[in-house]
Design a protein around this motif. Sequence first.
Motif, PDB file in Angstrom:
ATOM      1  N   THR A 146     -77.263  14.340   5.660  1.00 31.37           N
ATOM      2  CA  THR A 146     -77.012  15.700   5.191  1.00 31.37           C
ATOM      3  C   THR A 146     -75.937  16.383   6.045  1.00 31.37           C
ATOM      4  OG1 THR A 146     -78.084  17.752   4.522  1.00 31.37           O
ATOM      5  CG2 THR A 146     -78.829  16.789   6.602  1.00 31.37           C
ATOM      6  N   ALA A 147     -75.505  17.525   5.579  1.00 39.70           N
ATOM      7  CA  ALA A 147     -74.506  18.298   6.326  1.00 39.70           C
ATOM      8  C   ALA A 147     -74.680  19.767   5.984  1.00 39.70           C
ATOM      9  CB  ALA A 147     -73.101  17.849   5.949  1.00 39.70           C
ATOM     10  N   ARG A 148     -74.285  20.615   6.919  1.00 37.64           N
ATOM     11  CA  ARG A 148     -74.246  22.048   6.636  1.00 37.64           C
ATOM     12  C   ARG A 148     -72.905  22.563   7.114  1.00 37.64           C
ATOM     13  NH1 ARG A 148     -78.860  23.947   4.640  1.00 37.64           N
ATOM     14  NH2 ARG A 148     -78.373  26.139   4.785  1.00 37.64           N
ATOM     15  N   ALA A 149     -72.260  23.307   6.223  1.00 40.25           N
ATOM     16  CA  ALA A 149     -70.963  23.885   6.566  1.00 40.25           C
ATOM     17  C   ALA A 149     -71.063  25.377   6.307  1.00 40.25           C
ATOM     18  CB  ALA A 149     -69.866  23.260   5.715  1.00 40.25           C
ATOM     19  N   LEU A 150     -70.838  26.180   7.333  1.00 40.58           N
ATOM     20  CA  LEU A 150     -70.942  27.639   7.232  1.00 40.58           C
ATOM     21  C   LEU A 150     -72.296  28.042   6.638  1.00 40.58           C
ATOM     22  CD1 LEU A 150     -67.344  28.249   5.815  1.00 40.58           C
ATOM     23  CD2 LEU A 150     -68.073  28.486   8.194  1.00 40.58           C
ATOM     24  N   GLY A 151     -73.311  27.274   6.960  1.00 36.97           N
ATOM     25  CA  GLY A 151     -74.671  27.595   6.506  1.00 36.97           C
ATOM     26  C   GLY A 151     -75.001  27.086   5.118  1.00 36.97           C
ATOM     27  N   HIS A 152     -74.104  26.329   4.518  1.00 34.75           N
ATOM     28  CA  HIS A 152     -74.338  25.844   3.149  1.00 34.75           C
ATOM     29  C   HIS A 152     -74.344  24.316   3.122  1.00 34.75           C
ATOM     30  CE1 HIS A 152     -73.451  29.822   1.269  1.00 34.75           C
ATOM     31  NE2 HIS A 152     -72.706  29.958   2.358  1.00 34.75           N
ATOM     32  N   VAL A 153     -75.025  23.768   2.112  1.00 33.53           N
ATOM     33  CA  VAL A 153     -74.910  22.333   1.851  1.00 33.53           C
ATOM     34  C   VAL A 153     -73.643  22.170   1.000  1.00 33.53           C
ATOM     35  CG1 VAL A 153     -75.966  20.340   0.722  1.00 33.53           C
ATOM     36  CG2 VAL A 153     -77.401  22.004   1.929  1.00 33.53           C
ATOM     37  N   PRO A 154     -72.622  21.507   1.544  1.00 32.41           N
ATOM     38  CA  PRO A 154     -71.296  21.543   0.887  1.00 32.41           C
ATOM     39  C   PRO A 154     -71.290  21.098  -0.567  1.00 32.41           C
ATOM     40  CG  PRO A 154     -71.137  20.525   3.065  1.00 32.41           C
ATOM     41  CD  PRO A 154     -72.592  20.736   2.801  1.00 32.41           C
ATOM     42  N   TRP A 155     -71.993  19.979  -0.879  1.00 32.47           N
ATOM     43  CA  TRP A 155     -71.886  19.434  -2.230  1.00 32.47           C
ATOM     44  C   TRP A 155     -72.661  20.233  -3.270  1.00 32.47           C
ATOM     45  CZ3 TRP A 155     -72.907  16.905   2.238  1.00 32.47           C
ATOM     46  CH2 TRP A 155     -74.237  16.662   2.568  1.00 32.47           C
ATOM     47  N   ARG A 156     -73.303  21.320  -2.869  1.00 38.56           N
ATOM     48  CA  ARG A 156     -73.854  22.243  -3.885  1.00 38.56           C
ATOM     49  C   ARG A 156     -72.760  23.147  -4.430  1.00 38.56           C
ATOM     50  NH1 ARG A 156     -79.208  24.062  -0.738  1.00 38.56           N
ATOM     51  NH2 ARG A 156     -80.336  22.106  -0.940  1.00 38.56           N
ATOM     52  N   ARG A 157     -71.649  23.178  -3.759  1.00 48.59           N
ATOM     53  CA  ARG A 157     -70.447  23.919  -4.178  1.00 48.59           C
ATOM     54  C   ARG A 157     -70.757  25.374  -4.542  1.00 48.59           C
ATOM     55  NH1 ARG A 157     -69.665  19.346  -7.476  1.00 48.59           N
ATOM     56  NH2 ARG A 157     -68.443  17.800  -6.380  1.00 48.59           N
ATOM     57  N   GLU A 158     -71.467  26.050  -3.651  1.00 47.10           N
ATOM     58  CA  GLU A 158     -71.759  27.463  -3.902  1.00 47.10           C
ATOM     59  C   GLU A 158     -70.498  28.286  -3.673  1.00 47.10           C
ATOM     60  OE1 GLU A 158     -76.377  27.431  -2.390  1.00 47.10           O
ATOM     61  OE2 GLU A 158     -74.742  26.907  -1.059  1.00 47.10           O
ATOM     62  N   ALA A 159     -70.308  29.298  -4.533  1.00 42.02           N
ATOM     63  CA  ALA A 159     -69.080  30.104  -4.455  1.00 42.02           C
ATOM     64  C   ALA A 159     -68.954  30.779  -3.084  1.00 42.02           C
ATOM     65  CB  ALA A 159     -69.084  31.140  -5.571  1.00 42.02           C
ATOM     66  N   ALA A 160     -70.098  31.206  -2.514  1.00 43.99           N
ATOM     67  CA  ALA A 160     -70.066  31.888  -1.220  1.00 43.99           C
ATOM     68  C   ALA A 160     -69.500  30.964  -0.135  1.00 43.99           C
ATOM     69  CB  ALA A 160     -71.470  32.343  -0.836  1.00 43.99           C
ATOM     70  N   PHE A 161     -69.763  29.678  -0.255  1.00 46.26           N
ATOM     71  CA  PHE A 161     -69.224  28.693   0.696  1.00 46.26           C
ATOM     72  C   PHE A 161     -67.737  28.462   0.419  1.00 46.26           C
ATOM     73  CE2 PHE A 161     -68.495  23.937   0.984  1.00 46.26           C
ATOM     74  CZ  PHE A 161     -68.193  23.931   2.334  1.00 46.26           C
ATOM     75  N   GLN A 162     -67.413  28.267  -0.854  1.00 50.37           N
ATOM     76  CA  GLN A 162     -66.030  27.937  -1.202  1.00 50.37           C
ATOM     77  C   GLN A 162     -65.056  29.062  -0.881  1.00 50.37           C
ATOM     78  OE1 GLN A 162     -66.744  26.736  -5.297  1.00 50.37           O
ATOM     79  NE2 GLN A 162     -66.541  24.593  -4.698  1.00 50.37           N
ATOM     80  N   ARG A 163     -65.563  30.304  -0.901  1.00 50.67           N
ATOM     81  CA  ARG A 163     -64.694  31.447  -0.567  1.00 50.67           C
ATOM     82  C   ARG A 163     -64.289  31.431   0.909  1.00 50.67           C
ATOM     83  NH1 ARG A 163     -66.873  34.493  -4.987  1.00 50.67           N
ATOM     84  NH2 ARG A 163     -68.864  34.828  -3.957  1.00 50.67           N
ATOM     85  N   ARG A 164     -65.040  30.674   1.739  1.00 57.33           N
ATOM     86  CA  ARG A 164     -64.736  30.644   3.183  1.00 57.33           C
ATOM     87  C   ARG A 164     -64.200  29.288   3.645  1.00 57.33           C
ATOM     88  NH1 ARG A 164     -69.806  32.124   6.267  1.00 57.33           N
ATOM     89  NH2 ARG A 164     -68.348  32.320   7.999  1.00 57.33           N
ATOM     90  N   LEU A 165     -63.936  28.412   2.671  1.00 56.76           N
ATOM     91  CA  LEU A 165     -63.508  27.044   2.990  1.00 56.76           C
ATOM     92  C   LEU A 165     -62.087  26.797   2.499  1.00 56.76           C
ATOM     93  CD1 LEU A 165     -64.202  23.869   3.495  1.00 56.76           C
ATOM     94  CD2 LEU A 165     -64.645  23.886   1.043  1.00 56.76           C
ATOM     95  N   SER A 166     -61.389  25.911   3.189  1.00 53.19           N
ATOM     96  CA  SER A 166     -60.137  25.414   2.635  1.00 53.19           C
ATOM     97  C   SER A 166     -59.960  23.959   3.032  1.00 53.19           C
ATOM     98  CB  SER A 166     -58.958  26.243   3.117  1.00 53.19           C
ATOM     99  OG  SER A 166     -57.931  26.145   2.161  1.00 53.19           O
ATOM    100  N   LEU A 167     -59.544  23.159   2.057  1.00 52.33           N
ATOM    101  CA  LEU A 167     -59.265  21.752   2.312  1.00 52.33           C
ATOM    102  C   LEU A 167     -57.795  21.524   1.980  1.00 52.33           C
ATOM    103  CD1 LEU A 167     -60.108  18.699   2.683  1.00 52.33           C
ATOM    104  CD2 LEU A 167     -60.568  18.695   0.233  1.00 52.33           C
ATOM    105  N   VAL A 168     -57.038  21.071   2.961  1.00 52.41           N
ATOM    106  CA  VAL A 168     -55.616  20.786   2.715  1.00 52.41           C
ATOM    107  C   VAL A 168     -55.401  19.296   2.901  1.00 52.41           C
ATOM    108  CG1 VAL A 168     -53.244  21.228   3.436  1.00 52.41           C
ATOM    109  CG2 VAL A 168     -54.936  23.048   3.578  1.00 52.41           C
ATOM    110  N   MET A 169     -54.943  18.656   1.839  1.00 45.80           N
ATOM    111  CA  MET A 169     -54.661  17.229   1.933  1.00 45.80           C
ATOM    112  C   MET A 169     -53.155  17.066   1.815  1.00 45.80           C
ATOM    113  SD  MET A 169     -57.839  15.897  -0.338  1.00 45.80           S
ATOM    114  CE  MET A 169     -58.167  14.377   0.486  1.00 45.80           C
TER     115      MET A 169
END
Lengths: 264, 330
Positions: B86-109
């Motif tokens: 498992t993993a927690r990012a900013l208090g969220h489980v990333p693969w649930r893709r909650e909007a509150a998490f995505q608003r604070r995340l950025s992935l640059v490839m």
Amino acid sequence: MKKYLTAYSIALQETLQRRWTLLMDRVGGFAVVLSLYSFWNVLLGDKATFLGYTRPEMLTYVLIINVLRSFVFTGRGWLLVGEISSGRVSSYLVRPLRYEGYALALDLAQKTVHVGSAFLEIGLLVLIVRGGVFVPRDPAAWALFALAAAMASLIFFFLEFAVSTLAFWTSESGGPLFCFELFLQFAAGAFFPLDVLPEGLRRLLSATPFPYMVYFPARVLLQKIPPQEAVRMLAGESAWLAAAAAVAAAAWNRGLLSYAAEGG
Amino acid sequence: MRKCLVTAALTADALTKDYRSPIKEPGLMGGLRGLFDRRYKDTRAVDAVSFSIQEGELVGFLGANGAGKTTTLKMLAGLLTPTSGTARALGHVPWRREAAFQRRLSLVMGQRTQLWWELPAYETFRLNKDIYGLSEQEFRASLDELVDMLDLGAHLSVPVKKLSLGERMRAELAAALLHRPSLLLLDEPTIGLDVIMQKKVREFVRGYNKRTGAAILLTSHNMTDVVELCRRVIVIERGRLLYDGALDALVARYADHKILRARFSGPFDAAGLAALGTVMSAEEGRAALQVPRERVAASAAALLRDFPVADLDVEEVDIDDIVRRLFGGA
């Protein structure tokens, strides 16, 4: 909601930016419609009616096909297959965005441009063939047609979306999508009115959502369906729409669990 | 008494990801066989990887090609669902893709773009403004700052397809940071850029980390990126965690030798150098020797005593070499 409107606006700009692609698309579509008209013209010959269609009605059916092809059958299926297979869809999945809504906004932008062009082509075709066109006077026929066509467009969007999600599981989803689109155009009545098919096949198709995509809206506009019957069929169409949306959502959600985000 | 609370921005706990891929046997017959009897191979891309990153940390994520870096990053960004762990990012489980998490995340490839190809980058910025729900004021302030720092002013109205790779990468960074994410996952952000542009991107990443306190996890094959930006590194190999700690400690642990570089004032016995260490080069009045740490002093003294040395340098091993050794010559 605002994000989807902005996506619509940007997609509209980009579609207009690719003017040669747009022009070639339209020329191809116009050639199909012109061929269909010539084909039916030969079949009609000196006859006043054929399969219950007068010459103006048949010309109108062909013209409606042109509009509905542009409005219903211009989807983003191939783009979605490419985006899933190459991993490009990742950039949407990490943003607070519902991909189905985003894809629908982009789809509508494309349809807006294509339908606008389709109406211009209709004017051109009417001038070329100098034939009479059946124009319904009853506003209810226009309203029912608009509603049927709008739902047809959404049914196509969701079904194509669902088929495209096969790309989550296989890199060979292009084949099923190609077959689906080809069969769909035949089964929807986009090549000819379904009246020409044998009774058994027609019955079989009537148990699917496909005739709702071209055949049904066209017959509504040609006033070949009594209003009460049309309303009943609209209810059936809306049930198919709900089913298609549910299938697309389920396929998308299942697909995401298998998503490999390939390509870097 | 003031207490400084540092919380974990990101934790991965036994994160594991398996892939299943078809095996293509060689040749036409193999292709035909595969049509009727397809075989598959299961690969463990990430194997029970655990680590934690605090708010404000800038951590390098190292590994050879195929080591599992990008797969781990994709799980932490919520793109992939792990097979286990498992993993927690900013208090969220990333693969649930909650909007509150995505608003604070950025992935640059580095090899991916979110910019609209036919349109100026500004149009993508406007779209991201609405996607992330920024007010006009927030958008303006953030955009002005990014345009200034990334020197993008002249490129905002140019279609993306007309931008150079460096300009596009900077526009990509701006698009990814408009919403001021608290967690930034950077995958090869300097790939394909020339050295000047690499430096600009590095300076920007360092500045962003200092200014906003965002946690940043960075993968790069460019060791200059890692050395200049990261005090802590996480190393994985074949999906397993190999090292998690300070970059300096990594160097100390794996650099078991130093380099002696000598310049000679006259002819010298090149063959005699071999007795002092491994000769890396010996030509045109210069020589370089790789010498075990415990023998550095003795070898340097012997060089000065037995050879006509005009100048002598004792150098630490390059971080590139260490990592190359760590990855078994990758």
